[in-house]
Design a protein around this motif. Sequence first.
Motif, mmCIF file in Angstrom:
data_model
loop_
_atom_site.group_PDB
_atom_site.id
_atom_site.type_symbol
_atom_site.label_atom_id
_atom_site.label_comp_id
_atom_site.label_asym_id
_atom_site.label_seq_id
_atom_site.Cartn_x
_atom_site.Cartn_y
_atom_site.Cartn_z
ATOM 1 N N ALA A 1 0.850 -1.192 0.000
ATOM 2 C CA ALA A 1 0.000 0.000 0.000
ATOM 3 C C ALA A 1 0.888 1.245 0.000
ATOM 4 N N ASP A 2 0.347 2.320 -0.529
ATOM 5 C CA ASP A 2 1.091 3.582 -0.549
ATOM 6 C C ASP A 2 1.452 4.021 0.863
ATOM 7 N N ARG A 3 2.600 4.672 0.996
ATOM 8 C CA ARG A 3 3.037 5.188 2.300
ATOM 9 C C ARG A 3 2.117 6.296 2.797
ATOM 10 N N ASP A 4 1.784 7.217 1.898
ATOM 11 C CA ASP A 4 1.003 8.390 2.289
ATOM 12 C C ASP A 4 -0.490 8.121 2.356
ATOM 13 N N ASP A 5 -0.974 7.174 1.584
ATOM 14 C CA ASP A 5 -2.397 6.831 1.574
ATOM 15 C C ASP A 5 -2.524 5.315 1.567
ATOM 16 N N PRO A 6 -2.592 4.703 2.757
ATOM 17 C CA PRO A 6 -2.618 3.243 2.825
ATOM 18 C C PRO A 6 -3.877 2.595 2.269
ATOM 19 N N GLU A 7 -4.780 3.400 1.740
ATOM 20 C CA GLU A 7 -5.981 2.860 1.109
ATOM 21 C C GLU A 7 -5.828 2.779 -0.411
ATOM 22 N N THR A 8 -4.639 3.105 -0.931
ATOM 23 C CA THR A 8 -4.413 3.051 -2.377
ATOM 24 C C THR A 8 -3.141 2.260 -2.686
ATOM 25 N N TRP A 9 -3.035 1.876 -3.956
ATOM 26 C CA TRP A 9 -1.840 1.180 -4.441
ATOM 27 C C TRP A 9 -1.292 1.949 -5.629
ATOM 28 N N GLY A 10 -0.033 2.314 -5.544
ATOM 29 C CA GLY A 10 0.617 3.072 -6.604
ATOM 30 C C GLY A 10 1.621 2.277 -7.410
ATOM 31 N N GLY A 11 1.583 0.946 -7.298
ATOM 32 C CA GLY A 11 2.446 0.117 -8.127
ATOM 33 C C GLY A 11 3.648 -0.479 -7.433
ATOM 34 N N GLU A 12 3.827 -0.232 -6.135
ATOM 35 C CA GLU A 12 4.969 -0.798 -5.419
ATOM 36 C C GLU A 12 4.676 -2.223 -4.965
ATOM 37 N N GLY A 13 5.745 -3.010 -4.798
ATOM 38 C CA GLY A 13 5.584 -4.367 -4.318
ATOM 39 C C GLY A 13 6.839 -4.865 -3.637
ATOM 40 N N MET A 14 6.717 -6.041 -3.034
ATOM 41 C CA MET A 14 7.852 -6.658 -2.356
ATOM 42 C C MET A 14 7.849 -8.145 -2.676
ATOM 43 N N VAL A 15 9.036 -8.680 -2.934
ATOM 44 C CA VAL A 15 9.199 -10.104 -3.212
ATOM 45 C C VAL A 15 10.318 -10.617 -2.317
ATOM 46 N N LEU A 16 10.076 -11.717 -1.641
ATOM 47 C CA LEU A 16 11.088 -12.363 -0.800
ATOM 48 C C LEU A 16 11.522 -13.637 -1.511
ATOM 49 N N ILE A 17 12.815 -13.715 -1.812
ATOM 50 C CA ILE A 17 13.295 -14.863 -2.585
ATOM 51 C C ILE A 17 14.439 -15.580 -1.883
ATOM 52 N N ARG A 18 14.514 -16.865 -2.212
ATOM 53 C CA ARG A 18 15.625 -17.702 -1.773
ATOM 54 C C ARG A 18 16.621 -17.747 -2.923
ATOM 55 N N ALA A 19 17.876 -17.531 -2.628
ATOM 56 C CA ALA A 19 18.920 -17.607 -3.654
ATOM 57 C C ALA A 19 20.238 -17.947 -2.970
#
Length: 132
Positions: free
Chosen positions: A65-83
Amino acid sequence: MTGTFAWRDMLDRAQAAKLLGKEMFVVLTSPAKTMDDIKAVLPEHLAFQRGLEAQGIMFAAGPLADRDDPETWGGEGMVLIRAASLDAAKQIADSDPMHSSGARTYVLRRWLINEGGFTLRVGFSSGGFELC
């Protein structure tokens, strides 16, 4: 910041303290183009993510969720990977269609899981599950 530790020291400290000490990699992904560009690549990106999941490479992923407006999504994401290494994690992140298309950029960080846990409840008769 008043100092740093060598990453190897962090791994050694975790082992000495009998913590989990599991190294993973965090991919923080941010828009580089418009939301239309992101949406256009989304089907390929999701197929790529499912492939990582099927191979046991991806631990978890999803939008932020957006930092400034946690009710919206501006295209950011997170991926946790094993490598096996930071370089291997970079190759995986570079291969994501979101990144290879230029729709998003990313920051790659090493992450050492020391504490925490999860609960998995599986219903045998219902075939349902709950992750807490």
